[in-house]
Design an enzyme around this catalytic site. Structure first.
Site, PDB file in Angstrom:
ATOM      1  N   GLY A  70      -9.039  -4.546   1.320  1.00 16.58           N
ATOM      2  CA  GLY A  70      -8.336  -3.275   1.505  1.00 16.58           C
ATOM      3  C   GLY A  70      -8.717  -2.314   0.393  1.00 16.58           C
ATOM      4  O   GLY A  70      -8.853  -1.105   0.606  1.00 16.58           O
ATOM      5  N   THR A  71      -8.908  -2.852  -0.786  1.00 18.40           N
ATOM      6  CA  THR A  71      -9.320  -2.049  -1.939  1.00 18.40           C
ATOM      7  C   THR A  71     -10.616  -1.300  -1.626  1.00 18.40           C
ATOM      8  O   THR A  71     -10.729  -0.089  -1.866  1.00 18.40           O
ATOM      9  CB  THR A  71      -9.540  -2.979  -3.155  1.00 18.40           C
ATOM     10  OG1 THR A  71      -8.281  -3.588  -3.468  1.00 18.40           O
ATOM     11  CG2 THR A  71     -10.093  -2.240  -4.354  1.00 18.40           C
ATOM     12  N   ASN A 148       4.015  -1.175  -0.828  1.00 17.12           N
ATOM     13  CA  ASN A 148       3.961  -2.611  -1.067  1.00 17.12           C
ATOM     14  C   ASN A 148       5.115  -3.132  -1.918  1.00 17.12           C
ATOM     15  O   ASN A 148       5.478  -4.285  -1.837  1.00 17.12           O
ATOM     16  CB  ASN A 148       2.627  -2.997  -1.725  1.00 17.12           C
ATOM     17  CG  ASN A 148       2.223  -2.053  -2.832  1.00 17.12           C
ATOM     18  OD1 ASN A 148       2.162  -0.836  -2.647  1.00 17.12           O
ATOM     19  ND2 ASN A 148       1.942  -2.602  -3.998  1.00 17.12           N
ATOM     20  N   GLN A 176      -0.001  -2.956   4.303  1.00 14.81           N
ATOM     21  CA  GLN A 176       1.226  -3.765   4.346  1.00 14.81           C
ATOM     22  C   GLN A 176       1.888  -3.763   5.718  1.00 14.81           C
ATOM     23  O   GLN A 176       2.958  -4.362   5.866  1.00 14.81           O
ATOM     24  CB  GLN A 176       2.230  -3.241   3.288  1.00 14.81           C
ATOM     25  CG  GLN A 176       1.824  -3.517   1.864  1.00 14.81           C
ATOM     26  CD  GLN A 176       1.821  -5.006   1.504  1.00 14.81           C
ATOM     27  OE1 GLN A 176       2.357  -5.852   2.231  1.00 14.81           O
ATOM     28  NE2 GLN A 176       1.205  -5.347   0.381  1.00 14.81           N
ATOM     29  N   CYS A 317       0.350  -7.681 -10.835  1.00 18.15           N
ATOM     30  CA  CYS A 317      -0.742  -7.133 -11.642  1.00 18.15           C
ATOM     31  C   CYS A 317      -1.868  -8.143 -11.720  1.00 18.15           C
ATOM     32  O   CYS A 317      -1.624  -9.333 -11.848  1.00 18.15           O
ATOM     33  CB  CYS A 317      -0.242  -6.842 -13.051  1.00 18.15           C
ATOM     34  SG  CYS A 317       0.630  -5.305 -13.114  1.00 18.15           S
TER      35      CYS A 317
HETATM   36  N1  PLP Z   1      -2.990  -1.288  -0.471  1.00 14.29           N
HETATM   37  C1  PLP Z   1      -1.784  -1.850  -0.594  1.00 14.29           C
HETATM   38  C2  PLP Z   1      -0.574  -1.076  -0.209  1.00 14.29           C
HETATM   39  C3  PLP Z   1      -1.663  -3.156  -1.081  1.00 14.29           C
HETATM   40  O1  PLP Z   1      -0.467  -3.718  -1.208  1.00 14.29           O
HETATM   41  C4  PLP Z   1      -2.836  -3.837  -1.472  1.00 14.29           C
HETATM   42  C5  PLP Z   1      -2.746  -5.192  -2.073  1.00 14.29           C
HETATM   43  O2  PLP Z   1      -1.821  -5.496  -2.806  1.00 14.29           O
HETATM   44  C6  PLP Z   1      -4.068  -3.216  -1.286  1.00 14.29           C
HETATM   45  C7  PLP Z   1      -4.113  -1.945  -0.790  1.00 14.29           C
HETATM   46  C8  PLP Z   1      -5.347  -3.906  -1.636  1.00 14.29           C
HETATM   47  O3  PLP Z   1      -5.696  -4.783  -0.600  1.00 14.29           O
HETATM   48  P1  PLP Z   1      -6.725  -5.990  -0.882  1.00 14.29           P
HETATM   49  O4  PLP Z   1      -5.952  -7.059  -1.571  1.00 14.29           O
HETATM   50  O5  PLP Z   1      -7.188  -6.397   0.490  1.00 14.29           O
HETATM   51  O6  PLP Z   1      -7.822  -5.442  -1.709  1.00 14.29           O
END
Ligand code: PLP
Length: 377
Positions: A70-71, A148, A176, A317
């Site tokens: 997701g990042t 989140n 989420q 974190c």
């Molecule tokens: N966006 C939100 C709202 C999240 O909670 C998270 C992960 O905690 C991410 C993005 C990042 O996702 P990923 O762990 O797939 O990189």
């Protein structure tokens, strides 16, 4: 005692449906770019998975770019549109939006004490952009669908209505949301949406950026022509297959809020001064962010960990350290309350028995407070 996992917003355990789909494609050589029959089979599996995920999130006929997290999808979204003059992000975004946004010199949209973005502030920002750069100036607005830490769900319909008035693009981080609330990309009428498999019971290493049909994206990772040149690198087919099986299953059986609501009602009985963040706003059905004044989150986490219960403090974190949550601070929470907040997040298989055990240990913490603090924070 069997450990109790109440940290689904960090990551969810792998669903059997996902594991089965992954195992089915694990053994064969599966490079979807190869021309031979193995490659053709891989390409078919890849495109079936793509169609399946698009369907699960109400995005039939739109585009989907697979990423590794997701990042990565969020980083791509913020930098994918070449015709954008400026970027607006909410103050409560995940760091994987906030950090690239800072590099792009993005402006921050404030939230109120309920955790909802200020539409008034957003409109002022859009007006100021037009005043400064002219009528044709274009903004990209990136606002997460649900937070989140608190689970607060943003009013996407109102955000999109505003954006349309000013010709702005809209991206939402819906990492989420899959399996927790209904996702309908077409109905939301947004331009881009981020998903991540592991938050919904799928595998790590598979995520996606859904983009409106016809939207041209500027890649961040260049190399081979995978993903129509939008994201180079051989696709992780086993993880993607697991992602598709997950999306199909969870979109058809959303988590219900009843256990979370029962837990919070019980907490309010045990400790009337409990602070539940985002309680007055629409929230995800599985998330509860609660503070016990005077007991720091770290102390609470250790207490629960010793009892075999996994919860987290605000955002998990990566350094393992607990920082004061920028989300709760943006909501105007005083530091002493924000630093005493923990997040409890359920999955579809969390049981009433597990919540009962959690509450027993939560009560033990409350019993360490002097009587006067139990009634009024
Ligand atoms: N966006 C939100 C709202 C999240 O909670 C998270 C992960 O905690 C991410 C993005 C990042 O996702 P990923 O762990 O797939 O990189």
């Amino acid at each position: 005692m069997k450990p109790i996992y109440l940290d689904y917003n960090a990551t969810a355990p792998l669903l059997p449906q996902a594991k089965e789909a992954m195992l089915a494609v694990m053994d064969a050589p599966m490079n979807a770019s190869s021309v031979h029959r193995f490659g053709q089979e891989a390409k078919k599996q890849l495109n079936d998975a793509r169609a399946e995920i698009l369907h699960a999130v109400g995005a039939d006929g739109h585009q989907l770019v697979f990423t590794a997290s997701g990042t990565e999808a969020n980083n791509l979204a913020l930098q994918a549109l070449p015709d954008v003059d400026t970027v607006f992000v909410s103050a409560i975004e995940h760091p994987c939006i906030l950090k690239p946004a800072a590099r792009l010199k993005a402006s921050m949209i404030p939230v109120d004490s309920k955790g909802l973005v200020s539409l008034k502030a957003l409109e002022k920002m859009l007006q100021a952009l037009k005043a400064e750069k002219g009528e044709g100036a274009k903004a990209l607005i990136s606002i997460m669908l649900a937070n989140n830490e608190t689970g607060v769900i943003q009013p996407m319909k109102d955000i999109v209505a505003l954006a349309l008035n000013y010709g702005a693009f809209v991206h939402t981080d819906a990492v989420q949301c899959l399996g927790k609330i209904k996702l309908d990309f077409a109905e939301m009428n947004i331009d881009m949406m981020t998903l991540s498999a592991h938050k919904a019971g799928g595998p790590l290493g598979a995520a996606a950026l859904v983009a409106k049909h016809g939207l041209h994206l500027r890649p961040q990772i260049m190399g081979g022509g995978q993903e129509k040149n939008y994201r180079a690198g051989t696709e992780n087919l086993p993880a993607i297959s697991g992602f598709a099986a997950t999306a199909r299953y969870v979109a058809a059986s959303l988590i219900a809020p009843n256990l979370r609501d029962e837990m919070e009602a019980e907490m309010q009985k045990i400790y009337p001064a409990v602070r539940i963040f985002g309680l007055e706003a629409p929230r995800l059905p599985n998330t509860s962010c609660v503070a016990i004044a005077d007991i720091p989150a770290e102390t609470q986490l250790i207490h629960f960990d010793l009892a075999g219960i996994a919860v987290s403090a605000g955002a998990a974190c990566s350094s393992g350290k607990v920082a004061v949550s920028h989300v709760l601070q943006a909501m105007g929470a005083p530091e002493d309350s924000a630093k005493c907040a923990i997040r409890i997040s359920f999955g579809r298989h969390t049981t009433r028995e597990e919540i009962k055990i959690f509450l027993t240990h939560w009560k033990k913490l409350i019993n360490t407070l002097p009587n006067s603090k139990v009634i009024a924070a």
